[in-house]
Enzyme design. Structure first.
Site, mmCIF file in Angstrom:
data_model
loop_
_atom_site.group_PDB
_atom_site.id
_atom_site.type_symbol
_atom_site.label_atom_id
_atom_site.label_comp_id
_atom_site.label_asym_id
_atom_site.label_seq_id
_atom_site.Cartn_x
_atom_site.Cartn_y
_atom_site.Cartn_z
ATOM 1 N N CYS A 7 0.852 -1.204 0.000
ATOM 2 C CA CYS A 7 0.000 0.000 0.000
ATOM 3 C C CYS A 7 0.883 1.248 0.000
ATOM 4 C CB CYS A 7 -0.932 0.004 1.212
ATOM 5 S SG CYS A 7 -2.380 -1.062 1.026
ATOM 6 N N HIS A 46 -6.465 -2.881 -0.848
ATOM 7 C CA HIS A 46 -5.745 -3.818 0.007
ATOM 8 C C HIS A 46 -6.559 -5.101 0.181
ATOM 9 C CE1 HIS A 46 -2.937 -5.151 3.119
ATOM 10 N NE2 HIS A 46 -4.022 -5.643 3.713
ATOM 11 N N THR A 95 5.137 -13.590 1.825
ATOM 12 C CA THR A 95 5.823 -12.789 2.846
ATOM 13 C C THR A 95 5.244 -11.389 2.987
ATOM 14 O OG1 THR A 95 7.497 -12.051 1.259
ATOM 15 C CG2 THR A 95 8.005 -14.031 2.541
ATOM 16 N N HIS A 98 -0.360 -8.477 1.037
ATOM 17 C CA HIS A 98 -1.168 -7.687 0.088
ATOM 18 C C HIS A 98 -1.128 -8.502 -1.212
ATOM 19 C CE1 HIS A 98 -2.362 -3.524 -1.665
ATOM 20 N NE2 HIS A 98 -2.359 -4.389 -2.688
ATOM 21 N N HIS A 100 -0.607 -10.228 -4.488
ATOM 22 C CA HIS A 100 0.292 -9.828 -5.577
ATOM 23 C C HIS A 100 0.611 -11.016 -6.462
ATOM 24 C CE1 HIS A 100 2.754 -10.955 -2.081
ATOM 25 N NE2 HIS A 100 3.627 -11.458 -2.940
ATOM 26 N N HIS A 102 3.486 -12.464 -9.034
ATOM 27 C CA HIS A 102 4.842 -12.361 -9.572
ATOM 28 C C HIS A 102 4.775 -12.730 -11.055
ATOM 29 C CE1 HIS A 102 7.065 -12.711 -5.598
ATOM 30 N NE2 HIS A 102 5.891 -13.209 -5.246
HETATM 31 P P1 5GP Z 1 5.915 -13.073 -1.610
HETATM 32 O O1 5GP Z 1 7.057 -13.790 -0.944
HETATM 33 O O2 5GP Z 1 4.979 -12.469 -0.582
HETATM 34 O O3 5GP Z 1 5.191 -13.898 -2.630
HETATM 35 O O4 5GP Z 1 6.559 -11.921 -2.448
HETATM 36 C C1 5GP Z 1 6.900 -10.683 -1.924
HETATM 37 C C2 5GP Z 1 7.863 -10.070 -2.891
HETATM 38 O O5 5GP Z 1 7.925 -8.692 -2.630
HETATM 39 C C3 5GP Z 1 9.289 -10.615 -2.793
HETATM 40 O O6 5GP Z 1 9.688 -11.152 -4.052
HETATM 41 C C4 5GP Z 1 10.119 -9.406 -2.404
HETATM 42 O O7 5GP Z 1 11.377 -9.365 -3.051
HETATM 43 C C5 5GP Z 1 9.239 -8.244 -2.834
HETATM 44 N N1 5GP Z 1 9.373 -7.060 -2.015
HETATM 45 C C6 5GP Z 1 9.318 -6.989 -0.654
HETATM 46 N N2 5GP Z 1 9.476 -5.713 -0.237
HETATM 47 C C7 5GP Z 1 9.625 -4.966 -1.365
HETATM 48 C C8 5GP Z 1 9.825 -3.576 -1.583
HETATM 49 O O8 5GP Z 1 9.875 -2.744 -0.667
HETATM 50 N N3 5GP Z 1 9.942 -3.163 -2.884
HETATM 51 C C9 5GP Z 1 9.880 -4.040 -3.929
HETATM 52 N N4 5GP Z 1 10.005 -3.529 -5.165
HETATM 53 N N5 5GP Z 1 9.673 -5.363 -3.748
HETATM 54 C C10 5GP Z 1 9.565 -5.817 -2.487
HETATM 55 ZN ZN ZN Z 2 -1.806 -3.272 1.241
#
Ligand code: 5GP
Ligand code: ZN
Length: 114
Positions: A7, A46, A95, A98, A100, A102
């Protein structure tokens, strides 16, 4: 939402490298890229995870996939192929709380994931 990293990124309180933005979604480069092309697409509202999706989110989810399809073409990974990943919850490796997606491309990806 307060204390949500994504957010804050959407609201420009935390800097990011924007790939695309419209009224509904924000797309930006992952800070820790796992492939030559690695960006995230997030809804501007969110939603904590896929566990929280509701009937009313159908159009938003369709929009997200269409945006991904278009961006993959624009970024030159569509023809060779790419992967769309949504990690949900602890076992899914989520991690950031919110929703998302990839998008990973630019190299041959292994299957199954670890
Ligand atoms: P998850 O593990 O939740 O599927 O993916 C979270 C992703 O967010 C990770 O690949 C991590 O590198 C990315 N990420 C976490 N914090 C930030 C940030 O502050 N900026 C950017 N650009 N990516 C972030
Ligand atoms: Zn959020």
């Amino acid at each position: 939402m307060e204390d949500c990293i994504f957010c804050k990124i959407i609201n420009q309180e935390i800097p990011s490298t924007k790939v695309y933005e419209d009224d509904l979604v924000y797309a930006f480069k992952d800070a820790d890229p796992q492939a030559p092309v690695h960006f995230l697409v997030v809804p501007k509202v969110h939603i904590p995870s896929a566990n929280d999706l509701k009937e009313e989110d159908q159009a938003l989810l369709g929009h997200i996939l269409l945006v991904i399809s278009r961006l993959a073409k624009d970024l030159g990974i569509a023809e060779a192929g790419y992967r769309i990943v949504n990690n949900c919850g602890e076992d899914g490796g989520q991690t950031v709380g919110h929703l998302h997606y990839h998008i990973l491309g630019g190299r041959s990806l292994q299957w199954p994931p670890g």
